[in-house]
Design a protein around this motif. Structure first.
Motif, PDB file in Angstrom:
ATOM      1  N   VAL A 126     -24.615 -20.934  34.117  1.00 50.46           N
ATOM      2  CA  VAL A 126     -25.362 -21.407  32.947  1.00 50.46           C
ATOM      3  C   VAL A 126     -24.392 -22.141  32.019  1.00 50.46           C
ATOM      4  CG1 VAL A 126     -26.717 -20.727  30.942  1.00 50.46           C
ATOM      5  CG2 VAL A 126     -26.987 -19.496  33.116  1.00 50.46           C
ATOM      6  N   PRO A 127     -24.639 -23.412  31.710  1.00 53.58           N
ATOM      7  CA  PRO A 127     -23.738 -24.152  30.824  1.00 53.58           C
ATOM      8  C   PRO A 127     -23.752 -23.583  29.399  1.00 53.58           C
ATOM      9  CG  PRO A 127     -25.146 -25.651  32.082  1.00 53.58           C
ATOM     10  CD  PRO A 127     -25.710 -24.276  32.260  1.00 53.58           C
ATOM     11  N   ILE A 128     -22.575 -23.444  28.814  1.00 52.81           N
ATOM     12  CA  ILE A 128     -22.436 -22.970  27.441  1.00 52.81           C
ATOM     13  C   ILE A 128     -22.283 -24.178  26.524  1.00 52.81           C
ATOM     14  CG2 ILE A 128     -21.141 -21.487  25.873  1.00 52.81           C
ATOM     15  CD1 ILE A 128     -22.510 -20.027  28.211  1.00 52.81           C
ATOM     16  N   VAL A 129     -23.204 -24.337  25.597  1.00 51.67           N
ATOM     17  CA  VAL A 129     -23.171 -25.457  24.661  1.00 51.67           C
ATOM     18  C   VAL A 129     -22.236 -25.147  23.487  1.00 51.67           C
ATOM     19  CG1 VAL A 129     -24.583 -26.893  23.119  1.00 51.67           C
ATOM     20  CG2 VAL A 129     -25.515 -26.118  25.314  1.00 51.67           C
ATOM     21  N   TYR A 130     -22.272 -23.895  23.009  1.00 49.82           N
ATOM     22  CA  TYR A 130     -21.466 -23.527  21.839  1.00 49.82           C
ATOM     23  C   TYR A 130     -21.227 -22.028  21.868  1.00 49.82           C
ATOM     24  CZ  TYR A 130     -20.029 -23.691  16.845  1.00 49.82           C
ATOM     25  OH  TYR A 130     -19.344 -23.626  15.656  1.00 49.82           O
ATOM     26  N   ASP A 131     -19.962 -21.649  21.791  1.00 49.52           N
ATOM     27  CA  ASP A 131     -19.561 -20.246  21.789  1.00 49.52           C
ATOM     28  C   ASP A 131     -19.178 -19.887  20.347  1.00 49.52           C
ATOM     29  OD1 ASP A 131     -17.898 -17.910  21.849  1.00 49.52           O
ATOM     30  OD2 ASP A 131     -17.498 -18.229  23.977  1.00 49.52           O
ATOM     31  N   PHE A 132     -19.994 -19.073  19.687  1.00 50.39           N
ATOM     32  CA  PHE A 132     -19.777 -18.782  18.268  1.00 50.39           C
ATOM     33  C   PHE A 132     -18.509 -17.958  18.032  1.00 50.39           C
ATOM     34  CE2 PHE A 132     -24.157 -20.043  18.405  1.00 50.39           C
ATOM     35  CZ  PHE A 132     -24.400 -20.647  17.178  1.00 50.39           C
ATOM     36  N   THR A 133     -18.143 -17.113  18.982  1.00 50.20           N
ATOM     37  CA  THR A 133     -16.898 -16.356  18.831  1.00 50.20           C
ATOM     38  C   THR A 133     -15.704 -17.294  18.938  1.00 50.20           C
ATOM     39  OG1 THR A 133     -17.882 -14.324  19.692  1.00 50.20           O
ATOM     40  CG2 THR A 133     -15.488 -14.507  19.796  1.00 50.20           C
ATOM     41  N   ALA A 134     -15.697 -18.154  19.940  1.00 52.10           N
ATOM     42  CA  ALA A 134     -14.595 -19.099  20.102  1.00 52.10           C
ATOM     43  C   ALA A 134     -14.518 -20.071  18.937  1.00 52.10           C
ATOM     44  CB  ALA A 134     -14.755 -19.855  21.418  1.00 52.10           C
ATOM     45  N   ALA A 135     -15.678 -20.399  18.357  1.00 51.89           N
ATOM     46  CA  ALA A 135     -15.736 -21.373  17.261  1.00 51.89           C
ATOM     47  C   ALA A 135     -15.737 -20.696  15.895  1.00 51.89           C
ATOM     48  CB  ALA A 135     -16.981 -22.244  17.416  1.00 51.89           C
ATOM     49  N   ALA A 136     -15.132 -19.513  15.793  1.00 51.23           N
ATOM     50  CA  ALA A 136     -15.149 -18.763  14.529  1.00 51.23           C
ATOM     51  C   ALA A 136     -14.539 -19.551  13.375  1.00 51.23           C
ATOM     52  CB  ALA A 136     -14.399 -17.438  14.699  1.00 51.23           C
ATOM     53  N   ALA A 137     -13.643 -20.498  13.669  1.00 54.84           N
ATOM     54  CA  ALA A 137     -13.048 -21.320  12.610  1.00 54.84           C
ATOM     55  C   ALA A 137     -14.095 -22.154  11.875  1.00 54.84           C
ATOM     56  CB  ALA A 137     -11.975 -22.228  13.195  1.00 54.84           C
ATOM     57  N   ASP A 138     -15.250 -22.376  12.500  1.00 57.68           N
ATOM     58  CA  ASP A 138     -16.314 -23.155  11.863  1.00 57.68           C
ATOM     59  C   ASP A 138     -17.135 -22.324  10.871  1.00 57.68           C
ATOM     60  OD1 ASP A 138     -15.517 -25.205  13.516  1.00 57.68           O
ATOM     61  OD2 ASP A 138     -17.146 -24.930  14.969  1.00 57.68           O
ATOM     62  N   ALA A 139     -16.933 -21.018  10.860  1.00 61.11           N
ATOM     63  CA  ALA A 139     -17.789 -20.140  10.055  1.00 61.11           C
ATOM     64  C   ALA A 139     -17.362 -20.110   8.596  1.00 61.11           C
ATOM     65  CB  ALA A 139     -17.762 -18.726  10.618  1.00 61.11           C
ATOM     66  N   ARG A 140     -18.358 -20.002   7.728  1.00 58.27           N
ATOM     67  CA  ARG A 140     -18.130 -19.698   6.316  1.00 58.27           C
ATOM     68  C   ARG A 140     -18.607 -18.263   6.108  1.00 58.27           C
ATOM     69  NH1 ARG A 140     -21.017 -21.682   0.803  1.00 58.27           N
ATOM     70  NH2 ARG A 140     -19.308 -21.137  -0.623  1.00 58.27           N
ATOM     71  N   VAL A 141     -17.714 -17.398   5.656  1.00 56.13           N
ATOM     72  CA  VAL A 141     -18.011 -15.972   5.556  1.00 56.13           C
ATOM     73  C   VAL A 141     -18.195 -15.600   4.093  1.00 56.13           C
ATOM     74  CG1 VAL A 141     -17.238 -13.645   6.145  1.00 56.13           C
ATOM     75  CG2 VAL A 141     -16.616 -15.577   7.625  1.00 56.13           C
ATOM     76  N   LEU A 142     -19.328 -14.939   3.802  1.00 52.23           N
ATOM     77  CA  LEU A 142     -19.656 -14.525   2.441  1.00 52.23           C
ATOM     78  C   LEU A 142     -19.996 -13.046   2.409  1.00 52.23           C
ATOM     79  CD1 LEU A 142     -22.122 -17.415   1.438  1.00 52.23           C
ATOM     80  CD2 LEU A 142     -19.676 -17.316   0.944  1.00 52.23           C
ATOM     81  N   ARG A 143     -19.678 -12.380   1.312  1.00 57.17           N
ATOM     82  CA  ARG A 143     -20.190 -11.033   1.024  1.00 57.17           C
ATOM     83  C   ARG A 143     -21.091 -11.203  -0.199  1.00 57.17           C
ATOM     84  NH1 ARG A 143     -18.090  -6.057   1.851  1.00 57.17           N
ATOM     85  NH2 ARG A 143     -18.218  -6.674   4.029  1.00 57.17           N
ATOM     86  N   ALA A 144     -22.392 -11.064   0.019  1.00 56.82           N
ATOM     87  CA  ALA A 144     -23.388 -11.456  -0.990  1.00 56.82           C
ATOM     88  C   ALA A 144     -23.163 -12.947  -1.263  1.00 56.82           C
ATOM     89  CB  ALA A 144     -23.295 -10.587  -2.229  1.00 56.82           C
TER      90      ALA A 144
END
Length: 280
Positions: A126-144
Motif C-alpha cells: 500500500v503506497p504511503i502518501v504521508y507519514d505523520f510520525t516521520a513528518a513530526a517537524a511539520d506539526a504545530r503543538v499546542l496545550r490549549a
C-alpha cells in the motif's frame, strides 16, 4: 478405602514424575540451536531487499530473532503498526507458529533449517502518501491555546510534560509513534498542509506498562480535517494498539489541515501514543 485412595494418589504422582522426566529429557531436542538460527538468518540475508519486512513467530521469539538478524531489522520495522506498506514478508518461525503479518499473503517458498522455518510471502504494498510520525517537524503543538516549544528531535515542552516522537511500548510491543501525555486541557498536534490519499489510517494506545498498571482512566482522542471532526474515540488500558480507518477518498491528491486532539478528565499516568499515515 483409605489405602486404595493412597495407592491411586501414589500412582498418579509417579505418572506425573515420569511425564515431567520425559519432557525434561526431550525438551533440548525441541529447541532451535544457534546453528539453526544462523542458517535461517543466512537465507534471509541472501534474499532480503529494500522494502521487505521480517516477522518472527511466535511473537515472544522476536528478541532471539533480532539477535541473529538485527542488522536488517530497523527501528521503523521493529516498531511498525502493520505490514501494509511492505511487498514481501520474511517469516522466521519455530514450533509451527505463524505470524499474523502473513495473513492474506501468497507463499512463495518455505525452507526448514533444523528447528527454524523460513518462509517468503508476497502481497501488494500500500503506497504511503504521508507519514505523520516521520513528518513530526511539520506539526504545530499546542496545550490549549498556548504553544509548546521544541522540535521532534528534542521533543516539545508543554508545561511540565514532554510531547515527543519515540518508540513506544503499547500492548507489550514496540510501536513507532508520537507520545502525548494527557492533560485536562487539550493537547493538539496540527499539520497545516498534509497531503491525503484514499484513507487516513490511525493507530492509538496507552504507552508504558507501569502507567497502565498505576491507573485505569481513559483518554479522549479525536482527529479533525479542515476543522471537521472525522474521528473520536476513548482509549483505555485494554485497547492495545487500536486501529482506525478514515475514508478520505474525496480529498485524495490534495493537501489539508489535519489536527490530532488529546485530553483526559483524569490524566494521571495517562500517556497516549499514536501513529497516523495517509495511504493511497
Amino acid at each position: 478405602m483409605t489405602s486404595r485412595v493412597a495407592v491411586v494418589v501414589a500412582a498418579l504422582v509417579a505418572l506425573l514424575a515420569l511425564v515431567e522426566t520425559g519432557a525434561a529429557l526431550t525438551a533440548r531436542a525441541r529447541v532451535a540451536t544457534d546453528g539453526d538460527w544462523e542458517a535461517a538468518a543466512a537465507e534471509v540475508r541472501a534474499g532480503f531487499t529494500p522494502g521487505d519486512v521480517i516477522a518472527f513467530a511466535p511473537a515472544w521469539e522476536d528478541q532471539v530473532g533480532r539477535a541473529h538478524l538485527g542488522d536488517l531489522v530497523t527501528v521503523e520495522m521493529a516498531g511498525r503498526s502493520d505490514v501494509d506498506r511492505y511487498a514481501r514478508v520474511w517469516e522466521v518461525s519455530i514450533r509451527g507458529a505463524r505470524s499474523p503479518d502473513t495473513a492474506g499473503a501468497r507463499l512463495v517458498r518455505a525452507t526448514q533449517h533444523g528447528r527454524v522455518r523460513v518462509a517468503l510471502y508476497e502481497k501488494p504494498a500500500v503506497p504511503i502518501v504521508y507519514d505523520f510520525t516521520a513528518a513530526a517537524a511539520d506539526a504545530r503543538v499546542l496545550r490549549a491555546a498556548e504553544p509548546c516549544f521544541g522540535d521532534p528531535v528534542s521533543g516539545w515542552r508543554c508545561g511540565s510534560q514532554h510531547v515527543e516522537r519515540r518508540t513506544l511500548e503499547i500492548d507489550y510491543r514496540p510501536r513507532r509513534g508520537l507520545l502525548v501525555p494527557a492533560d485536562t486541557r487539550p493537547t493538539t498536534l496540527g499539520f497545516g498542509e498534509a497531503p491525503l490519499g484514499d484513507t487516513l489510517v490511525v493507530y492509538a494506545g496507552l504507552h508504558d506498562y507501569y502507567a497502565r498498571k498505576s491507573a485505569n482512566g481513559v483518554v479522549d482522542f479525536s482527529v479533525d480535517i479542515d476543522g471537521v471532526e472525522k474521528l473520536r474515540a476513548r482509549i483505555g488500558n485494554d485497547d492495545g494498539w487500536r486501529r482506525f480507518d478514515v475514508d478520505t477518498r474525496a480529498l485524495s491528491g490534495t493537501r489539508h489541515a489535519v489536527t490530532f486532539h488529546v485530553s483526559a478528565a483524569n490524566p494521571s499516568w495517562r500517556n497516549l501514543g499514536f501513529h497516523a499515515e495517509a495511504r493511497r
